[in-house]
Design a protein around this motif. Structure first.
Motif, PDB file in Angstrom:
ATOM      1  N   LYS A 284      -2.785  -2.262 -14.025  1.00 17.84           N
ATOM      2  CA  LYS A 284      -3.321  -0.913 -14.215  1.00 17.84           C
ATOM      3  C   LYS A 284      -4.120  -0.510 -12.978  1.00 17.84           C
ATOM      4  CE  LYS A 284      -4.922   1.854 -18.041  1.00 17.84           C
ATOM      5  NZ  LYS A 284      -5.557   1.876 -19.355  1.00 17.84           N
ATOM      6  N   GLY A 285      -3.884   0.697 -12.496  1.00 19.38           N
ATOM      7  CA  GLY A 285      -4.536   1.141 -11.268  1.00 19.38           C
ATOM      8  C   GLY A 285      -3.599   1.065 -10.073  1.00 19.38           C
ATOM      9  N   ARG A 286      -2.614   0.148 -10.170  1.00 22.31           N
ATOM     10  CA  ARG A 286      -1.612   0.042  -9.098  1.00 22.31           C
ATOM     11  C   ARG A 286      -0.229   0.508  -9.542  1.00 22.31           C
ATOM     12  NH1 ARG A 286       0.455  -4.035  -6.381  1.00 22.31           N
ATOM     13  NH2 ARG A 286      -0.238  -5.800  -7.636  1.00 22.31           N
ATOM     14  N   VAL A 287       0.003   0.478 -10.859  1.00 27.01           N
ATOM     15  CA  VAL A 287       1.295   0.887 -11.406  1.00 27.01           C
ATOM     16  C   VAL A 287       1.063   1.843 -12.557  1.00 27.01           C
ATOM     17  CG1 VAL A 287       3.476   0.103 -12.402  1.00 27.01           C
ATOM     18  CG2 VAL A 287       2.245  -1.386 -10.828  1.00 27.01           C
ATOM     19  N   ARG A 288       1.854   2.890 -12.618  1.00 20.78           N
ATOM     20  CA  ARG A 288       1.780   3.817 -13.753  1.00 20.78           C
ATOM     21  C   ARG A 288       3.194   4.215 -14.159  1.00 20.78           C
ATOM     22  NH1 ARG A 288       0.189   9.747 -11.232  1.00 20.78           N
ATOM     23  NH2 ARG A 288       1.369   9.506  -9.285  1.00 20.78           N
ATOM     24  N   MET A 289       3.377   4.387 -15.457  1.00 19.04           N
ATOM     25  CA  MET A 289       4.661   4.801 -16.018  1.00 19.04           C
ATOM     26  C   MET A 289       4.443   6.090 -16.792  1.00 19.04           C
ATOM     27  SD  MET A 289       7.891   4.076 -16.371  1.00 19.04           S
ATOM     28  CE  MET A 289       9.303   3.727 -17.445  1.00 19.04           C
TER      29      MET A 289
ATOM     30  N   GLY B 217       0.784  -1.229   0.000  1.00 23.00           N
ATOM     31  CA  GLY B 217       0.000   0.000   0.000  1.00 23.00           C
ATOM     32  C   GLY B 217       0.814   1.276   0.000  1.00 23.00           C
ATOM     33  N   GLU B 218       2.133   1.186   0.225  1.00 25.53           N
ATOM     34  CA  GLU B 218       2.944   2.402   0.230  1.00 25.53           C
ATOM     35  C   GLU B 218       3.048   2.995  -1.171  1.00 25.53           C
ATOM     36  OE1 GLU B 218       6.042   2.171   3.952  1.00 25.53           O
ATOM     37  OE2 GLU B 218       6.693   1.262   2.054  1.00 25.53           O
ATOM     38  N   ARG B 219       3.218   4.297  -1.223  1.00 30.58           N
ATOM     39  CA  ARG B 219       3.401   5.006  -2.495  1.00 30.58           C
ATOM     40  C   ARG B 219       4.898   5.014  -2.807  1.00 30.58           C
ATOM     41  NH1 ARG B 219       0.828  10.053   0.163  1.00 30.58           N
ATOM     42  NH2 ARG B 219       2.089   9.032   1.750  1.00 30.58           N
ATOM     43  N   PHE B 220       5.240   4.408  -3.942  1.00 34.14           N
ATOM     44  CA  PHE B 220       6.638   4.212  -4.323  1.00 34.14           C
ATOM     45  C   PHE B 220       6.908   4.901  -5.657  1.00 34.14           C
ATOM     46  CE2 PHE B 220       9.557   1.333  -6.808  1.00 34.14           C
ATOM     47  CZ  PHE B 220      10.729   1.722  -6.188  1.00 34.14           C
ATOM     48  N   LEU B 221       7.981   5.689  -5.712  1.00 37.95           N
ATOM     49  CA  LEU B 221       8.373   6.378  -6.937  1.00 37.95           C
ATOM     50  C   LEU B 221       9.719   5.855  -7.413  1.00 37.95           C
ATOM     51  CD1 LEU B 221       8.157   8.727  -9.049  1.00 37.95           C
ATOM     52  CD2 LEU B 221       9.322  10.183  -7.351  1.00 37.95           C
ATOM     53  N   ASP B 222       9.799   5.506  -8.701  1.00 38.82           N
ATOM     54  CA  ASP B 222      11.040   5.057  -9.331  1.00 38.82           C
ATOM     55  C   ASP B 222      11.449   6.110 -10.363  1.00 38.82           C
ATOM     56  OD1 ASP B 222      13.183   3.705 -10.358  1.00 38.82           O
ATOM     57  OD2 ASP B 222      12.058   1.977 -11.083  1.00 38.82           O
ATOM     58  N   ILE B 223      12.499   6.860 -10.061  1.00 36.79           N
ATOM     59  CA  ILE B 223      12.972   7.939 -10.941  1.00 36.79           C
ATOM     60  C   ILE B 223      13.958   7.344 -11.944  1.00 36.79           C
ATOM     61  CG2 ILE B 223      14.193  10.135 -11.055  1.00 36.79           C
ATOM     62  CD1 ILE B 223      13.319  10.676  -8.179  1.00 36.79           C
TER      63      ILE B 223
ATOM     64  N   GLY C  97      11.912  -2.914 -14.590  1.00 35.53           N
ATOM     65  CA  GLY C  97      12.288  -4.040 -13.739  1.00 35.53           C
ATOM     66  C   GLY C  97      11.975  -3.812 -12.264  1.00 35.53           C
ATOM     67  N   LEU C  98      12.486  -2.734 -11.695  1.00 32.79           N
ATOM     68  CA  LEU C  98      12.263  -2.449 -10.275  1.00 32.79           C
ATOM     69  C   LEU C  98      10.820  -2.052 -10.015  1.00 32.79           C
ATOM     70  CD1 LEU C  98      13.299  -2.035  -7.388  1.00 32.79           C
ATOM     71  CD2 LEU C  98      13.992   0.291  -8.060  1.00 32.79           C
ATOM     72  N   LEU C  99      10.267  -1.255 -10.877  1.00 31.98           N
ATOM     73  CA  LEU C  99       8.885  -0.778 -10.727  1.00 31.98           C
ATOM     74  C   LEU C  99       7.915  -1.950 -10.594  1.00 31.98           C
ATOM     75  CD1 LEU C  99       7.241   1.991 -10.988  1.00 31.98           C
ATOM     76  CD2 LEU C  99       6.844   1.286 -13.350  1.00 31.98           C
ATOM     77  N   LEU C 100       8.035  -2.912 -11.492  1.00 34.30           N
ATOM     78  CA  LEU C 100       7.126  -4.058 -11.501  1.00 34.30           C
ATOM     79  C   LEU C 100       7.456  -5.045 -10.382  1.00 34.30           C
ATOM     80  CD1 LEU C 100       6.964  -4.544 -15.363  1.00 34.30           C
ATOM     81  CD2 LEU C 100       5.254  -3.478 -13.912  1.00 34.30           C
ATOM     82  N   TRP C 101       8.725  -5.217 -10.072  1.00 29.91           N
ATOM     83  CA  TRP C 101       9.110  -6.102  -8.965  1.00 29.91           C
ATOM     84  C   TRP C 101       8.514  -5.589  -7.649  1.00 29.91           C
ATOM     85  CZ3 TRP C 101      11.879 -10.690  -8.980  1.00 29.91           C
ATOM     86  CH2 TRP C 101      12.276 -11.169  -7.733  1.00 29.91           C
ATOM     87  N   ALA C 102       8.626  -4.294  -7.443  1.00 31.24           N
ATOM     88  CA  ALA C 102       8.097  -3.707  -6.207  1.00 31.24           C
ATOM     89  C   ALA C 102       6.582  -3.860  -6.128  1.00 31.24           C
ATOM     90  CB  ALA C 102       8.478  -2.231  -6.140  1.00 31.24           C
TER      91      ALA C 102
END
Length: 420
Positions: A218-223, A170-176, A182-187
């Motif tokens: 979709k809804g949990r991950v956005r790029m 449930g945490e909000r995670f940002l990948d810059i 890879g990391l975005l989807l793994w998390a």
């Protein structure tokens, strides 16, 4: 000419691998049974070689003014031995630093950064797929166990970062600089976070959004196709990662970069900055023409800073470093794995590049990447550059937050939780 030839013969005799050189006109000197063969079209290129300007020799190879044959590991062993001294820059004069800062300023406007990122990352997705792991993780792997394959080591790296960040559902995670996701989807898949990634690469943006759709995320991950400077600050994140991104920021923007991260990070939040660091204390680029080669053919605008400078800029930005880890030899092993994978598929790589670049450009790109991957592997092995992971917090100012009084974040101030 005789002096040059005598110097060359002496150099060749002292190399760790047998090497032969074909001179303009056809005469060959050096080993009769070489592991590496060089063939020069003109005497100026030969003089560059004798002077140990291996970055210029690499440029001559890309532009087909010299031919190089042999295994890339042997080529790099010879290249390192030909250097007249350490390529780690040592010019700390004030005027040199002023010029470097002015160049950094010119190279790192939002428009220039976008162009430079696309120059590298939009070469061809299919080309990168030939030599990266299946997740297309384009950063230093983590060989937690000696027998790990590249794919296993990349997954270990992704998890290492997620563990360090203490990601929770449930945490909000940002990948810059999220790359191919890879990391975005793994998390998102393994830690159930609400994940946002940003990139300036059109190819990566399209690729990751396709994956998000396929995986039902979709809804949990956005790029997003977005510069870090354009992120709205009315949205905060519990955890932030920046992997292989800080090298593109530029010295002049470093304080603003970490300041932006501080403003995006919730009080008490954690940020992981994973990036290549320089061997030199002062800003500069590798000598013997190597820095210029990388800037021209691979990473225009790229700047490497010493770990101490990055820590200083993080502190100026209000972030507290709580853990630092140097993965330098891990990156050498990663790059050799990439280099070996590309060398095993050269004809396929050429065909892939020709479809997107045309024959002439494809050859140039392929030759440049062959030397870039092997040359960087050599540079990490020899300690000319390194890879640091900096874990930092934005202290929340509350003495009661965390495991210890005054921690001001959830970070427990020991490493046990990472390796459990």
């Amino acid at each position: 000419m005789e002096v040059l030839l005598h110097k060359l013969e002496t150099q060749l005799a002292g190399l760790p691998v047998p090497l032969s050189v074909a001179l303009p006109g056809g005469k060959r000197i050096g080993s009769p049974d070489p592991a590496v063969r060089l063939e020069f079209n003109d005497w100026s290129g030969l003089a560059t070689f004798a002077a140990g300007l291996i970055g210029k020799v690499a440029e001559d190879f890309v532009e087909q003014r010299v031919r190089i044959e042999g295994h890339m590991r042997d080529v790099m062993a010879a290249a390192a031995a030909l250097l007249p001294g350490s390529p780690v820059p040592s010019d700390t004069g004030w005027w040199t630093q002023v010029l470097r800062r002015a160049k950094s300023l010119a190279n790192h406007t939002p428009q220039k950064d976008a162009e430079q990122i696309r120059f590298h990352y939009d070469v061809s997705d299919d080309f990168y797929a030939l030599w990266l792991d299946p997740r297309r993780v384009y950063s230093c792997a983590y060989f937690r166990e000696p027998g790990y394959s590249l794919a296993q080591a990349q997954e270990a790296k992704l998890d290492h970062i997620c563990r360090k960040l203490m990601l929770q559902p449930g945490e909000r995670f940002l990948d810059i600089g999220a790359g191919w996701g890879g990391l975005l989807l793994w998390a998102a898949e393994h830690y159930e976070v609400q994940a946002t990634g940003i990139t300036l690469s059109h190819n990566q943006h399209a690729y990751v959004n396709e994956l998000i759709e396929k995986k039902g995320l979709k809804g949990r991950v956005r790029m997003l196709l977005r510069d870090y400077r354009e992120l709205e600050e009315d949205e905060s994140f519990d955890k932030i990662a920046s992997v292989g991104m800080v090298e593109h920021v530029g010295l002049v923007n470093m304080s603003a970069y970490f300041g932006k991260i501080w403003r995006l990070l919730s009080p008490g939040g954690l940020v992981m900055n994973h990036g290549i660091t320089a061997g030199a204390l002062e800003p500069g680029q590798l000598g013997a023409g190597m820095g210029e080669f990388i800037g021209k053919y691979i990473f225009p605008g790229g700047e490497l800073l010493h770990a101490s400078l990055l820590l200083r800029e993080m502190a100026i930005g209000g972030l507290e470093m709580v853990d630092t880890e140097n993965l330098r030899p891990h990156y050498a092993r990663t790059l050799w794995a990439w280099s070996d994978a590309l060398e095993a598929r050269l004809e396929e790589a050429r065909a892939v590049l020709e479809r997107s670049q045309g024959a002439e450009a494809a050859g140039r790109v392929l030759r440049a990447y062959r030397l870039y991957l092997a040359g960087c592997a050599m540079s990490f092995e020899r300690g000319w550059i390194a890879l640091h992971q900096f874990l930092a917090t934005r202290p929340d100012g509350r003495m009661s937050t965390g495991k210890h009084r005054g921690a001001q974040s959830p970070y427990p101030f020991n490493r046990d939780y990472i390796y459990r």
